[in-house]
Design a protein around this motif. Sequence first.
Motif, PDB file in Angstrom:
ATOM      1  N   GLY A  63     103.861  75.845  49.586  1.00  0.00           N
ATOM      2  CA  GLY A  63     103.285  74.891  50.522  1.00  0.00           C
ATOM      3  C   GLY A  63     101.772  74.836  50.406  1.00  0.00           C
ATOM      4  N   ASN A  64     101.187  75.850  49.788  1.00  0.00           N
ATOM      5  CA  ASN A  64      99.751  75.889  49.489  1.00  0.00           C
ATOM      6  C   ASN A  64      99.595  76.012  47.974  1.00  0.00           C
ATOM      7  OD1 ASN A  64      98.828  75.982  52.217  1.00  0.00           O
ATOM      8  ND2 ASN A  64      99.412  78.133  52.281  1.00  0.00           N
ATOM      9  N   VAL A  65      98.434  75.648  47.470  1.00  0.00           N
ATOM     10  CA  VAL A  65      98.144  75.828  46.055  1.00  0.00           C
ATOM     11  C   VAL A  65      97.653  77.261  45.873  1.00  0.00           C
ATOM     12  CG1 VAL A  65      96.734  75.055  44.120  1.00  0.00           C
ATOM     13  CG2 VAL A  65      97.596  73.391  45.773  1.00  0.00           C
ATOM     14  N   ASP A  66      98.456  78.085  45.202  1.00  0.00           N
ATOM     15  CA  ASP A  66      98.139  79.498  45.009  1.00  0.00           C
ATOM     16  C   ASP A  66      98.415  79.919  43.576  1.00  0.00           C
ATOM     17  OD1 ASP A  66      97.333  80.685  47.610  1.00  0.00           O
ATOM     18  OD2 ASP A  66      99.305  79.971  48.259  1.00  0.00           O
ATOM     19  N   LEU A  67      97.934  81.111  43.232  1.00  0.00           N
ATOM     20  CA  LEU A  67      98.197  81.708  41.930  1.00  0.00           C
ATOM     21  C   LEU A  67      99.428  82.594  41.999  1.00  0.00           C
ATOM     22  CD1 LEU A  67      94.610  82.823  40.865  1.00  0.00           C
ATOM     23  CD2 LEU A  67      95.826  80.737  40.222  1.00  0.00           C
ATOM     24  N   TYR A  68     100.221  82.522  40.961  1.00  0.00           N
ATOM     25  CA  TYR A  68     101.420  83.343  40.821  1.00  0.00           C
ATOM     26  C   TYR A  68     101.386  84.020  39.464  1.00  0.00           C
ATOM     27  CZ  TYR A  68     103.741  81.465  44.939  1.00  0.00           C
ATOM     28  OH  TYR A  68     104.074  81.157  46.222  1.00  0.00           O
ATOM     29  N   SER A 117      96.419  81.914  50.503  1.00  0.00           N
ATOM     30  CA  SER A 117      95.356  81.347  51.317  1.00  0.00           C
ATOM     31  C   SER A 117      95.761  79.947  51.746  1.00  0.00           C
ATOM     32  CB  SER A 117      94.054  81.285  50.503  1.00  0.00           C
ATOM     33  OG  SER A 117      93.046  80.613  51.221  1.00  0.00           O
ATOM     34  N   VAL A 118      95.295  79.527  52.906  1.00  0.00           N
ATOM     35  CA  VAL A 118      95.542  78.148  53.324  1.00  0.00           C
ATOM     36  C   VAL A 118      94.705  77.188  52.492  1.00  0.00           C
ATOM     37  CG1 VAL A 118      96.199  78.789  55.665  1.00  0.00           C
ATOM     38  CG2 VAL A 118      93.811  78.237  55.159  1.00  0.00           C
ATOM     39  N   HIS A 119      93.738  77.738  51.776  1.00  0.00           N
ATOM     40  CA  HIS A 119      92.896  76.939  50.886  1.00  0.00           C
ATOM     41  C   HIS A 119      93.491  76.949  49.485  1.00  0.00           C
ATOM     42  CE1 HIS A 119      89.872  76.557  53.985  1.00  0.00           C
ATOM     43  NE2 HIS A 119      90.079  77.834  54.245  1.00  0.00           N
ATOM     44  N   ALA A 120      93.034  76.055  48.638  1.00  0.00           N
ATOM     45  CA  ALA A 120      93.568  75.925  47.288  1.00  0.00           C
ATOM     46  C   ALA A 120      92.957  76.966  46.349  1.00  0.00           C
ATOM     47  CB  ALA A 120      93.292  74.524  46.762  1.00  0.00           C
ATOM     48  N   ASP A 121      93.814  77.701  45.658  1.00  0.00           N
ATOM     49  CA  ASP A 121      93.419  78.669  44.637  1.00  0.00           C
ATOM     50  C   ASP A 121      94.053  78.228  43.322  1.00  0.00           C
ATOM     51  OD1 ASP A 121      92.199  80.268  46.612  1.00  0.00           O
ATOM     52  OD2 ASP A 121      94.007  81.460  46.901  1.00  0.00           O
ATOM     53  N   TRP A 122      93.255  77.999  42.283  1.00  0.00           N
ATOM     54  CA  TRP A 122      93.810  77.584  40.997  1.00  0.00           C
ATOM     55  C   TRP A 122      92.873  77.962  39.869  1.00  0.00           C
ATOM     56  CZ3 TRP A 122      92.068  73.819  44.442  1.00  0.00           C
ATOM     57  CH2 TRP A 122      90.990  73.063  44.029  1.00  0.00           C
ATOM     58  N   ASP A 123      93.195  77.555  38.650  1.00  0.00           N
ATOM     59  CA  ASP A 123      92.420  77.874  37.439  1.00  0.00           C
ATOM     60  C   ASP A 123      92.374  79.372  37.194  1.00  0.00           C
ATOM     61  OD1 ASP A 123      91.817  75.183  37.016  1.00  0.00           O
ATOM     62  OD2 ASP A 123      89.856  75.312  37.975  1.00  0.00           O
ATOM     63  N   GLY A 124      93.483  80.047  37.317  1.00  0.00           N
ATOM     64  CA  GLY A 124      93.522  81.494  37.148  1.00  0.00           C
ATOM     65  C   GLY A 124      93.206  81.949  35.737  1.00  0.00           C
ATOM     66  N   ALA A 125      92.532  83.089  35.653  1.00  0.00           N
ATOM     67  CA  ALA A 125      92.202  83.735  34.379  1.00  0.00           C
ATOM     68  C   ALA A 125      92.155  85.240  34.618  1.00  0.00           C
ATOM     69  CB  ALA A 125      90.864  83.237  33.854  1.00  0.00           C
ATOM     70  N   PHE A 126      92.223  86.003  33.549  1.00  0.00           N
ATOM     71  CA  PHE A 126      92.158  87.453  33.636  1.00  0.00           C
ATOM     72  C   PHE A 126      90.814  87.962  33.134  1.00  0.00           C
ATOM     73  CE2 PHE A 126      96.715  86.569  33.117  1.00  0.00           C
ATOM     74  CZ  PHE A 126      97.202  87.243  34.224  1.00  0.00           C
ATOM     75  N   GLY A 147      91.932  93.189  31.644  1.00  0.00           N
ATOM     76  CA  GLY A 147      93.208  92.960  32.306  1.00  0.00           C
ATOM     77  C   GLY A 147      93.326  93.541  33.699  1.00  0.00           C
ATOM     78  N   SER A 148      92.240  94.072  34.246  1.00  0.00           N
ATOM     79  CA  SER A 148      92.307  94.721  35.558  1.00  0.00           C
ATOM     80  C   SER A 148      92.081  93.776  36.731  1.00  0.00           C
ATOM     81  CB  SER A 148      91.276  95.848  35.645  1.00  0.00           C
ATOM     82  OG  SER A 148      89.961  95.322  35.627  1.00  0.00           O
ATOM     83  N   GLY A 149      91.632  92.553  36.455  1.00  0.00           N
ATOM     84  CA  GLY A 149      91.320  91.644  37.551  1.00  0.00           C
ATOM     85  C   GLY A 149      91.603  90.189  37.231  1.00  0.00           C
ATOM     86  N   LEU A 150      91.492  89.384  38.285  1.00  0.00           N
ATOM     87  CA  LEU A 150      91.700  87.940  38.202  1.00  0.00           C
ATOM     88  C   LEU A 150      90.404  87.206  38.499  1.00  0.00           C
ATOM     89  CD1 LEU A 150      94.925  87.555  40.373  1.00  0.00           C
ATOM     90  CD2 LEU A 150      94.771  87.205  37.907  1.00  0.00           C
ATOM     91  N   LEU A 151      90.285  86.024  37.966  1.00  0.00           N
ATOM     92  CA  LEU A 151      89.237  85.062  38.299  1.00  0.00           C
ATOM     93  C   LEU A 151      89.940  83.760  38.621  1.00  0.00           C
ATOM     94  CD1 LEU A 151      86.991  85.650  35.188  1.00  0.00           C
ATOM     95  CD2 LEU A 151      86.410  86.354  37.504  1.00  0.00           C
ATOM     96  N   TRP A 152      89.379  82.977  39.534  1.00  0.00           N
ATOM     97  CA  TRP A 152      89.961  81.670  39.821  1.00  0.00           C
ATOM     98  C   TRP A 152      88.975  80.814  40.590  1.00  0.00           C
ATOM     99  CZ3 TRP A 152      91.287  85.945  42.723  1.00  0.00           C
ATOM    100  CH2 TRP A 152      91.173  85.841  44.103  1.00  0.00           C
ATOM    101  N   SER A 153      89.303  79.531  40.713  1.00  0.00           N
ATOM    102  CA  SER A 153      88.542  78.579  41.529  1.00  0.00           C
ATOM    103  C   SER A 153      89.228  78.451  42.881  1.00  0.00           C
ATOM    104  CB  SER A 153      88.518  77.199  40.868  1.00  0.00           C
ATOM    105  OG  SER A 153      87.953  77.257  39.589  1.00  0.00           O
ATOM    106  N   SER A 154      88.430  78.337  43.939  1.00  0.00           N
ATOM    107  CA  SER A 154      88.988  78.161  45.278  1.00  0.00           C
ATOM    108  C   SER A 154      88.004  77.405  46.155  1.00  0.00           C
ATOM    109  CB  SER A 154      89.285  79.523  45.909  1.00  0.00           C
ATOM    110  OG  SER A 154      89.850  79.348  47.200  1.00  0.00           O
ATOM    111  N   ASP A 155      88.567  76.695  47.123  1.00  0.00           N
ATOM    112  CA  ASP A 155      87.715  76.020  48.118  1.00  0.00           C
ATOM    113  C   ASP A 155      87.713  76.789  49.439  1.00  0.00           C
ATOM    114  OD1 ASP A 155      90.285  75.389  48.984  1.00  0.00           O
ATOM    115  OD2 ASP A 155      89.928  73.229  49.061  1.00  0.00           O
ATOM    116  N   ARG A 156      87.939  78.086  49.392  1.00  0.00           N
ATOM    117  CA  ARG A 156      87.962  78.924  50.596  1.00  0.00           C
ATOM    118  C   ARG A 156      86.651  78.866  51.373  1.00  0.00           C
ATOM    119  NH1 ARG A 156      91.072  84.540  49.159  1.00  0.00           N
ATOM    120  NH2 ARG A 156      92.802  83.631  48.002  1.00  0.00           N
ATOM    121  N   SER A 157      85.556  78.637  50.684  1.00  0.00           N
ATOM    122  CA  SER A 157      84.249  78.582  51.354  1.00  0.00           C
ATOM    123  C   SER A 157      83.860  77.165  51.760  1.00  0.00           C
ATOM    124  CB  SER A 157      83.170  79.175  50.446  1.00  0.00           C
ATOM    125  OG  SER A 157      83.023  78.376  49.285  1.00  0.00           O
TER     126      SER A 157
END
Length: 101
Positions: A18-23, A38-47, A51-61
């Motif tokens: 129901g929200n745009v999230d990373l899986y 998040s109720v905000h959109a999270d996308w464009d995932g990368a590692f 390999g210990s972390g994720l990066l992504w774009s979000s409009d949380r702010s």
Amino acid sequence: PCYHPDGDLLVFTTNVSGNVDLYGYRRSTGEVSQLTDSVHADWDGAFTPDGSGLLWSSDRSGVLEIWTSDLDGAHARQISSDGFDAENPTMTADGEWVVYS
């Protein structure tokens, strides 16, 4: 989708919750797990290269910025503050820089 350095884990964006999230999807087991929630959109995932972390774009702010977290999505924090449309993050192989458009 983006492949983890180990080649087994993929990160992808979907709105199945129901929200745009990373899986994450494990090719070896077929397991799918939600990485951001998040109720905000999270996308464009990368590692991160190690390999210990994720990066992504979000409009949380309120605008699109680059975020990072642990591999499971825990400890999310904003790392850019451009004020508009920071997208498509990737990290240099040495882990020193995050590059995005």
